[in-house]
Enzyme design. Structure first.
Site, PDB file in Angstrom:
ATOM      1  N   HIS A  94       0.848  -1.183   0.000  1.00 17.55           N
ATOM      2  CA  HIS A  94       0.000   0.000   0.000  1.00 17.55           C
ATOM      3  C   HIS A  94       0.888   1.238   0.000  1.00 17.55           C
ATOM      4  O   HIS A  94       1.747   1.379   0.862  1.00 17.55           O
ATOM      5  CB  HIS A  94      -0.873  -0.027   1.269  1.00 17.55           C
TER       6      HIS A  94
ATOM      7  N   HIS B  58      -1.348   2.490  11.731  1.00 19.50           N
ATOM      8  CA  HIS B  58      -0.325   3.502  11.513  1.00 19.50           C
ATOM      9  C   HIS B  58      -0.099   4.348  12.755  1.00 19.50           C
ATOM     10  O   HIS B  58      -1.031   4.657  13.493  1.00 19.50           O
ATOM     11  CB  HIS B  58      -0.808   4.397  10.363  1.00 19.50           C
TER      12      HIS B  58
ATOM     13  N   GLU C 219      -2.869  14.493  12.026  1.00 22.34           N
ATOM     14  CA  GLU C 219      -3.786  14.349  10.894  1.00 22.34           C
ATOM     15  C   GLU C 219      -5.227  14.709  11.269  1.00 22.34           C
ATOM     16  O   GLU C 219      -5.791  14.131  12.195  1.00 22.34           O
ATOM     17  CB  GLU C 219      -3.757  12.907  10.380  1.00 22.34           C
TER      18      GLU C 219
ATOM     19  N   HIS D  85      -6.180  12.715  14.640  1.00 24.43           N
ATOM     20  CA  HIS D  85      -5.191  11.798  15.201  1.00 24.43           C
ATOM     21  C   HIS D  85      -3.880  12.563  15.308  1.00 24.43           C
ATOM     22  O   HIS D  85      -3.211  12.808  14.306  1.00 24.43           O
ATOM     23  CB  HIS D  85      -5.020  10.564  14.300  1.00 24.43           C
TER      24      HIS D  85
ATOM     25  N   HIS E 257      -3.777   4.776  14.741  1.00 23.45           N
ATOM     26  CA  HIS E 257      -5.070   4.802  14.048  1.00 23.45           C
ATOM     27  C   HIS E 257      -5.003   3.830  12.875  1.00 23.45           C
ATOM     28  O   HIS E 257      -3.952   3.286  12.550  1.00 23.45           O
ATOM     29  CB  HIS E 257      -5.440   6.207  13.583  1.00 23.45           C
TER      30      HIS E 257
END
Length: 431
Positions: free
Chosen positions: A287, A330, A336, A361, A367
């Site tokens: 990803h 993550h 964020e 976050h 998260h």
């Protein structure tokens, strides 16, 4: 005045535009006598002495200079809602429901409320995130922000930004940036409108470097649109509201400040249609990091570290093999704020994250996908899949976001947000 809406294309280009032919001086910026008796005024978005390729300024040729107004008086202290400096910045994951519309008539300025702030506007570092919910257009009232540039992100209802440089029509799925110091007025295209506002205190937004991607990809310069010259000549009693060092100040004037008949330069408001973003994604495995979806960035003094990055998660193909496709679990050195414009975010499919809602976050706060998204991603057949009908936008800062007093007390704050990960139990099997 009726106006046929046209736009100038290209991010950061030098434009010349006039509402009446002959209004632009020829040969020099500030001649002894400007055509039609106009005043020449320069608006500088950067210091005079920055490198030529970074210098941003525009010359405005207007009916009256901007200095003509009464003395500013303090209207409201604090941001559009005071940041709770007495409360420690939280590492907890936070999520909010959409902002409801006000019951009484409310324009764009009065409909703004602050969610969080990072850094400090006085130091030109960091950013703030606001919400707006408006039910009427601004009438005889204008606004400019001396603290930073404003990125306006409609979520419901269209807007018309009436600026010194011209008109920008804006609808959900588009963003607009009104840069520091520019006067503007917000009219509603429909009966009501709401959305998000990101206020960038740091260096001006620019396109990220493409590096190995090459010459094409992500947001293309040609798709950014600036307005053509437009003006209004009105006399009466008007108010101009200034956001200066975190406070709102108000002055009166006897003319509309949108009286610029011509302008040229590279410092101008602009808009961008998010659907034109050319997504770069993997076609093999794993990803890509979310930075691959960056639309605009405000660099910091640290190479490769953004004061503020603006990233989107748009419709796109997912074709990777043997790969966990939603956003991975993550922890990040960046903070964020993620807002959903429309659709379903692929990392939060269980519910609770709805259009108009948002999450925060802060740096190093864990998260990732909720239980439902995880279970689907680990059990579904991995065939080519098109994620459609969705658009989320991420405001990411190297500095921690401090929630406002309102954001921590409002009933819109979801008290059960962490339950989204409750079902992530152990699947460990001893070999």
């Amino acid at each position: 005045m009726r106006h046929e809406l046209k736009y100038l294309s290209g991010f950061g280009n030098h434009f010349s535009t006039e509402a009446i032919p002959g209004a632009l001086p020829q040969g020099q910026n500030s001649p002894q006598k400007v055509p039609f008796g106009l005043y020449a005024e320069q608006l500088s978005g950067t210091a005079f002495t920055v490198a030529r390729h970074e210098n941003q300024r525009s010359w405005l040729y207007r009916i009256r200079p901007s200095v003509v107004h009464t003395q500013f008086k303090l209207q409201r202290q604090g941001l559009f809602g005071p940041v709770n400096e007495a409360t420690p910045v939280t590492p907890n994951q936070l999520r909010w429901d959409p902002l409801p519309y006000p019951e009484k008539p409310t324009d764009f300025i009065d409909g703004l409320i602050t969610v969080a702030e990072s850094g400090a506007c006085e130091q030109q570092s960091g950013a703030a995130v606001h919400l707006y919910a408006a039910t009427q257009s601004m009438e005889d009232r204008y606004f400019y922000n001396a603290d930073g540039e404003l990125m306006i992100v409609p979520q419901e209802g269209g807007l018309v930004l009436r600026t010194e440089f011209g008109l920008l029509e804006l609808k959900p799925g588009e963003i607009a940036v009104v840069q520091r110091g520019m006067k503007f007025q917000v009219a509603l295209a429909e009966q009501k409108a709401r959305g998000f506002v990101c206020e960038n205190y740091g260096s001006l937004f620019r396109l990220p470097q493409l590096g190995p991607i090459g010459a094409n990809g992500l947001a293309n310069t040609r798709d950014f649109l600036a307005p053509t010259a437009w003006y209004e000549e009105k006399s009466g009693k008007f108010e101009v509201v200034s956001k200066f060092c975190g406070n709102l100040w108000s002055a009166t004037l006897e003319h509309s400040p949108l009286d610029v008949m011509a302008w040229h330069g590279n410092y101008a408001p602009y808009k961008y249609d998010l659907s034109l973003f050319q997504t770069i994604n993997t076609v093999s495995f794993d990803h890509p990091d979310p930075s691959i979806f960056t639309v605009l960035t405000s660099p910091s003094e640290l190479p490769g570290v953004g004061n503020l990055d603006v990233t989107i998660f748009p419709p796109r193909w997912m074709v990777a093999e043997h790969t966990f496709r939603p956003p991975y679990f993550h922890r990040n050195c960046m903070s964020e704020y993620l807002a959903l414009i429309y659709g379903v975010y692929d990392g939060k499919t269980k519910g609770g994250f709805v259009p108009g809602g948002a999450s925060l976050h802060n740096r190093m706060s864990a998260h990732g996908p909720d239980t439902a998204a995880y279970e689907k991603a680990t059990s579904t057949e991995l065939k080519p899949e098109y994620i459609k009908g969705t658009m989320a936008i991420l405001f990411e800062s190297r500095l921690a976001f401090r929630p406002s007093a309102w954001a921590l007390k409002t009933e819109l704050l979801q008290k059960d947000y962490q339950q989204a990960w409750k079902g992530l139990t152990s699947h460990f099997k001893r070999p």
